[in-house]
Design an enzyme around this catalytic site. Structure first.
Site, PDB file in Angstrom:
ATOM      1  N   PHE A  37      16.284  -7.664   0.008  1.00 53.69           N
ATOM      2  CA  PHE A  37      15.613  -6.407   0.364  1.00 53.69           C
ATOM      3  C   PHE A  37      14.627  -6.658   1.498  1.00 53.69           C
ATOM      4  O   PHE A  37      13.735  -7.507   1.385  1.00 53.69           O
ATOM      5  CB  PHE A  37      14.870  -5.832  -0.854  1.00 53.69           C
ATOM      6  CG  PHE A  37      14.156  -4.549  -0.541  1.00 53.69           C
ATOM      7  CD1 PHE A  37      14.849  -3.352  -0.469  1.00 53.69           C
ATOM      8  CD2 PHE A  37      12.784  -4.543  -0.290  1.00 53.69           C
ATOM      9  CE1 PHE A  37      14.193  -2.166  -0.148  1.00 53.69           C
ATOM     10  CE2 PHE A  37      12.118  -3.360   0.027  1.00 53.69           C
ATOM     11  CZ  PHE A  37      12.826  -2.169   0.095  1.00 53.69           C
ATOM     12  N   GLY A  38      14.762  -5.928   2.584  1.00 51.00           N
ATOM     13  CA  GLY A  38      13.849  -6.054   3.727  1.00 51.00           C
ATOM     14  C   GLY A  38      13.006  -4.806   3.871  1.00 51.00           C
ATOM     15  O   GLY A  38      13.510  -3.688   3.759  1.00 51.00           O
ATOM     16  N   TYR A  39      11.694  -4.996   4.105  1.00 54.03           N
ATOM     17  CA  TYR A  39      10.779  -3.847   4.245  1.00 54.03           C
ATOM     18  C   TYR A  39       9.975  -3.905   5.542  1.00 54.03           C
ATOM     19  O   TYR A  39       9.255  -2.962   5.863  1.00 54.03           O
ATOM     20  CB  TYR A  39       9.808  -3.794   3.048  1.00 54.03           C
ATOM     21  CG  TYR A  39       9.030  -5.085   2.879  1.00 54.03           C
ATOM     22  CD1 TYR A  39       9.538  -6.136   2.115  1.00 54.03           C
ATOM     23  CD2 TYR A  39       7.817  -5.283   3.528  1.00 54.03           C
ATOM     24  CE1 TYR A  39       8.853  -7.328   1.984  1.00 54.03           C
ATOM     25  CE2 TYR A  39       7.125  -6.468   3.402  1.00 54.03           C
ATOM     26  CZ  TYR A  39       7.643  -7.486   2.632  1.00 54.03           C
ATOM     27  OH  TYR A  39       6.947  -8.689   2.516  1.00 54.03           O
ATOM     28  N   GLY A  40      10.062  -5.024   6.265  1.00 53.39           N
ATOM     29  CA  GLY A  40       9.291  -5.192   7.501  1.00 53.39           C
ATOM     30  C   GLY A  40      10.237  -5.522   8.637  1.00 53.39           C
ATOM     31  O   GLY A  40      11.186  -4.778   8.908  1.00 53.39           O
ATOM     32  N   GLU A  67      10.388 -16.813   7.333  1.00 53.76           N
ATOM     33  CA  GLU A  67       9.317 -16.215   6.518  1.00 53.76           C
ATOM     34  C   GLU A  67       8.336 -17.281   6.009  1.00 53.76           C
ATOM     35  O   GLU A  67       7.654 -17.063   5.008  1.00 53.76           O
ATOM     36  CB  GLU A  67       9.934 -15.461   5.326  1.00 53.76           C
ATOM     37  CG  GLU A  67      10.952 -14.392   5.701  1.00 53.76           C
ATOM     38  CD  GLU A  67      10.361 -13.213   6.471  1.00 53.76           C
ATOM     39  OE1 GLU A  67       9.205 -12.850   6.223  1.00 53.76           O
ATOM     40  OE2 GLU A  67      11.052 -12.676   7.365  1.00 53.76           O
TER      41      GLU A  67
HETATM   42  C1  SIN Z   1      10.513  -8.267   5.320  1.00 51.56           C
HETATM   43  O1  SIN Z   1      10.753  -7.741   6.403  1.00 51.56           O
HETATM   44  O2  SIN Z   1      11.164  -7.926   4.295  1.00 51.56           O
HETATM   45  C2  SIN Z   1       9.501  -9.359   5.163  1.00 51.56           C
HETATM   46  C3  SIN Z   1       8.336  -9.258   6.070  1.00 51.56           C
HETATM   47  C4  SIN Z   1       8.665  -9.433   7.517  1.00 51.56           C
HETATM   48  O3  SIN Z   1       9.379 -10.387   7.877  1.00 51.56           O
HETATM   49  O4  SIN Z   1       8.219  -8.629   8.336  1.00 51.56           O
END
Ligand code: SIN
Length: 191
Positions: A24-27, A99
């Protein structure tokens, strides 16, 4: 500053025997998928909110002038919308490296748009990691993002790309879009 979570994440072997794993990615994982994936689908996770509370000393800032990037904070009743990727377990070596500044792999349940739910992995930078910056007003966060710059590019690009990607997904995020508004205000004033 580098906490380097690569070794800790390597010990997270829960999905190693699986042929594929949902991430799951949020950023930045929403707008910058620099890894091969089998499938990608909009998804959400419950009980978490997106916050620009994690410092970036390696991608969107430097040791002396860190940028601010996203992490998730627990919040009852909240839903965080993002993008889920089906990847092979081998991809986690690259993802752990990307990460590495404080993020830990966490097993989570994600919900897809058809209501289906599956378990997978999300990277979260918790308040006890060395790169954590914590809360600040959205205006101050925008001010920091306006000037920070690192090897992956300007911090403002991270914010603007994410805000755009969320609009494309049809999702409004109060925190992200408020910071985007302040950034636009600073940019206009500097012209
Ligand atoms: C994400 O995107 O899920 C993790 C945070 C990032 O790499 O910005």
């Amino acid at each position: 500053m580098s906490l380097n979570t690569i070794e800790i994440n390597r010990l997270m072997n829960r999905f190693d025997s699986h042929d594929s794993v949902w991430l799951f990615g949020y950023g930045s994982l929403i707008f910058k998928a620099d890894f091969p994936f089998i499938e990608r689908r909009p998804a959400s996770i419950a009980g978490w909110s997106r916050r620009f509370w994690q410092g970036s000393h390696d991608h969107r800032g430097t040791e002396s002038a860190p940028g601010r990037v996203l992490t998730l904070v627990p919040e009852e009743g909240a839903t965080c919308h993002g993008m889920a990727y089906l990847v092979t377990p081998e991809e986690f070596a690259h993802l752990d490296h990307r990460e590495k500044n404080g993020y830990l792999r966490l097993a989570t349940e994600m919900t897809f748009e058809d209501g289906g739910r599956l378990e997978g992995i999300v990277y979260i930078a918790t308040a006890d990691n060395a790169a954590y910056l914590g809360p600040a007003s959205e205006r101050d966060i925008a001010r920091q993002i306006a000037t920070a710059h690192g090897p992956s590019g300007p911090n403002s690009e991270y914010l603007l790309e994410l805000a755009r990607a969320l609009r494309e997904l049809g999702k409004h995020d109060e925190h992200v879009h408020a910071i985007e508004g302040h950034l636009e205000e600073f940019t206009r004033a500097a012209r």
